[in-house]
Write a protein that holds these residues in place. Structure first.
Motif, mmCIF file in Angstrom:
data_model
loop_
_atom_site.group_PDB
_atom_site.id
_atom_site.type_symbol
_atom_site.label_atom_id
_atom_site.label_comp_id
_atom_site.label_asym_id
_atom_site.label_seq_id
_atom_site.Cartn_x
_atom_site.Cartn_y
_atom_site.Cartn_z
ATOM 1 N N PRO A 31 -4.155 0.410 -85.626
ATOM 2 C CA PRO A 31 -3.739 0.285 -87.026
ATOM 3 C C PRO A 31 -2.484 -0.565 -87.212
ATOM 4 O O PRO A 31 -2.249 -1.109 -88.305
ATOM 5 C CB PRO A 31 -3.472 1.726 -87.468
ATOM 6 N N SER A 39 -5.866 -3.587 -88.499
ATOM 7 C CA SER A 39 -5.149 -3.010 -89.645
ATOM 8 C C SER A 39 -6.088 -2.338 -90.649
ATOM 9 O O SER A 39 -5.652 -1.472 -91.415
ATOM 10 C CB SER A 39 -4.299 -4.074 -90.338
ATOM 11 N N LYS A 42 -6.179 1.443 -90.983
ATOM 12 C CA LYS A 42 -5.119 2.148 -91.746
ATOM 13 C C LYS A 42 -5.693 2.848 -92.975
ATOM 14 O O LYS A 42 -5.280 3.953 -93.332
ATOM 15 C CB LYS A 42 -4.085 1.126 -92.233
ATOM 16 N N GLN A 229 5.296 4.517 -86.386
ATOM 17 C CA GLN A 229 4.131 5.163 -86.985
ATOM 18 C C GLN A 229 4.559 6.394 -87.791
ATOM 19 O O GLN A 229 5.625 6.954 -87.570
ATOM 20 C CB GLN A 229 3.135 5.600 -85.889
#
Ligand code: PLP
Length: 386
Positions: A31, A39, A42, A229
């Motif tokens: 992600p 990505s 996400k 994160q």
């Protein structure tokens, strides 16, 4: 096999497995990557976060932090909040918490925090007067941690009342809802709770995923440092398939919470009534009027639970005892001991916990097999004295 040990862990729901599979097979990107392949995952993390927030009634999904398990959530809540509090907090908890709360409390005590462990009565209910006394007499910042429901007896604590008391004292309240989530309605917009832990494998998601709710404005230092994160609150590349699985499990739990609870309570009540009427010396531990819908903890007087569990295992029935075998000796349940359950009953405790996948046939089978096992045990085993 008849599986009646769902407070230990639950089977993963087929819908959860199905939701997770694409994140192993095709959408396995990181992600944090800048390319779209990575990505784009996400979005799925965000969706899962929304679903966890919905189950808990959180007002904003940014209040949900994904962790690796309930134990990590509890550790992060206690150690992270204690580290973020200015000054030395006084820690307030109960004698019947899970080891994943008692452990961090013991660590904080070693580091100089005062710790009050509130006692419970014979039905498993907290001594609220003792709690009020500590809150009134202590000047240090308060960090409280209580479970929503007990893993051994299923007894439910009065979370709204606890929240109001702790808030009145300007304290922070963490709630270990690992056993309650998915079984009891939770609405964090209505209860004054600052942090709350859940664990995937107790609600039909896999082992190895959990979440910590942190109310906006509550300060918690991270346990894991590194990447950014989870808004820099928990470093480590996200476990995307498991996060998606937890989201799906929470969605299912929310959809089915009322029907599941009613069905599970019916099965549990039939099992309990059948055992009490067919087994001599059987006694229910914990307040039967204020419990999780899926749990019953029954002691068979003067017997050793370990032996009963093994005989049940021989006929394919999975349960759990109120005692844990540690380094060769049987360690009695700290929960039943705190409730002052007599020794002759503590050792003979067996926990039966059903789930949405338990069937009527499962209960029939246990009611057929258990009474002769108890009779045989009574002939074979030495009596445990009070
Ligand atoms: N808290 C309670 C009340 C539990 O019952 C458990 C697990 O049995 C935990 C915390 C720990 O959860 P996990 O197994 O996800 O670490």
């Amino acid at each position: 096999m008849v599986y009646l040990d769902n407070n230990a862990t639950t089977p993963v729901a087929p819908e959860v497995v199905e939701a997770m599979l694409p994140f192993f097979e095709t959408h396995w990107g990181n992600p944090s990557s800048l390319h779209t392949f990575g990505s784009s995952t996400k979005l799925h993390i965000d969706e899962a976060r929304d679903k966890v927030a919905a189950l808990l009634g959180a007002s904003d999904s940014s209040e949900i932090i994904f962790t690796s398990c309930g134990s990590e959530s509890n550790n992060m809540a206690l150690l992270g909040a204690a580290s973020a509090i200015r000054g030395t907090p006084h820690v307030l908890t109960s004698q019947v918490e899970h080891a994943a709360v008692l452990g961090p409390c013991a660590k904080l005590e070693k580091e100089g925090c005062g710790v009050s462990r509130i006692s419970v009565d014979g039905r498993g209910h907290l001594d609220l007067d003792a709690l009020k006394t500590v809150l009134a007499e202590c000047d240090d910042p308060m960090l409280a941690s209580f479970m929503w429901a007990n893993n051994e007896t299923g007894v439910v604590f009065p979370v709204s009342e606890l929240g109001a008391l702790v808030r009145e004292a300007d304290g922070i309240l963490h709630v270990d809802a690992v056993q309650a989530a998915g079984k009891l309605p939770i609405n964090l917009q209505k209860v004054p709770v600052d942090m709350l832990s859940i664990s995937g494998h107790k609600l039909h998601a896999p082992k190895g995923i959990g979440a910590l709710y942190v109310r906006r404005g509550t300060r918690v230092d991270p346990l894991l440092l590194g990447g950014h994160q989870e808004r820099a609150r928990r470093a480590g590349t996200e476990n995307v398939p498991y996060i998606v699985g937890l989201g799906k499990a929470c969605e299912l739990a929310l959809e089915q919470i009322d029907t599941d609870a009613r069905r599970e309570a019916d099965l549990r009540d039939r099992l309990e009534a059948g055992i009490l009427s067919s087994c001599k010396g059987a006694v229910v531990n914990g307040d039967p009027e204020c419990r999780l819908p899926n749990t019953t903890n029954i002691s068979f007087e003067h017997l050793e639970g370990e032996g009963t569990l093994l005989m049940l295992d021989d006929v394919g029935i999975c349960t759990s005892t109120g005692a844990a075998c540690e380094s060769g000796s049987i360690e009695s349940s700290h929960v039943l001991k705190a409730m002052a359950v007599p020794t002759a009953l503590v050792q003979g405790a067996i926990r039966f916990s059903v789930s949405r996948y338990t069937t009527d046939e499962d209960i029939d089978y246990v009611l057929e097999r258990l009474p002769p096992i108890i009779e045989r045990q009574r002939i074979l085993s030495p009596r445990i004295k009070n």
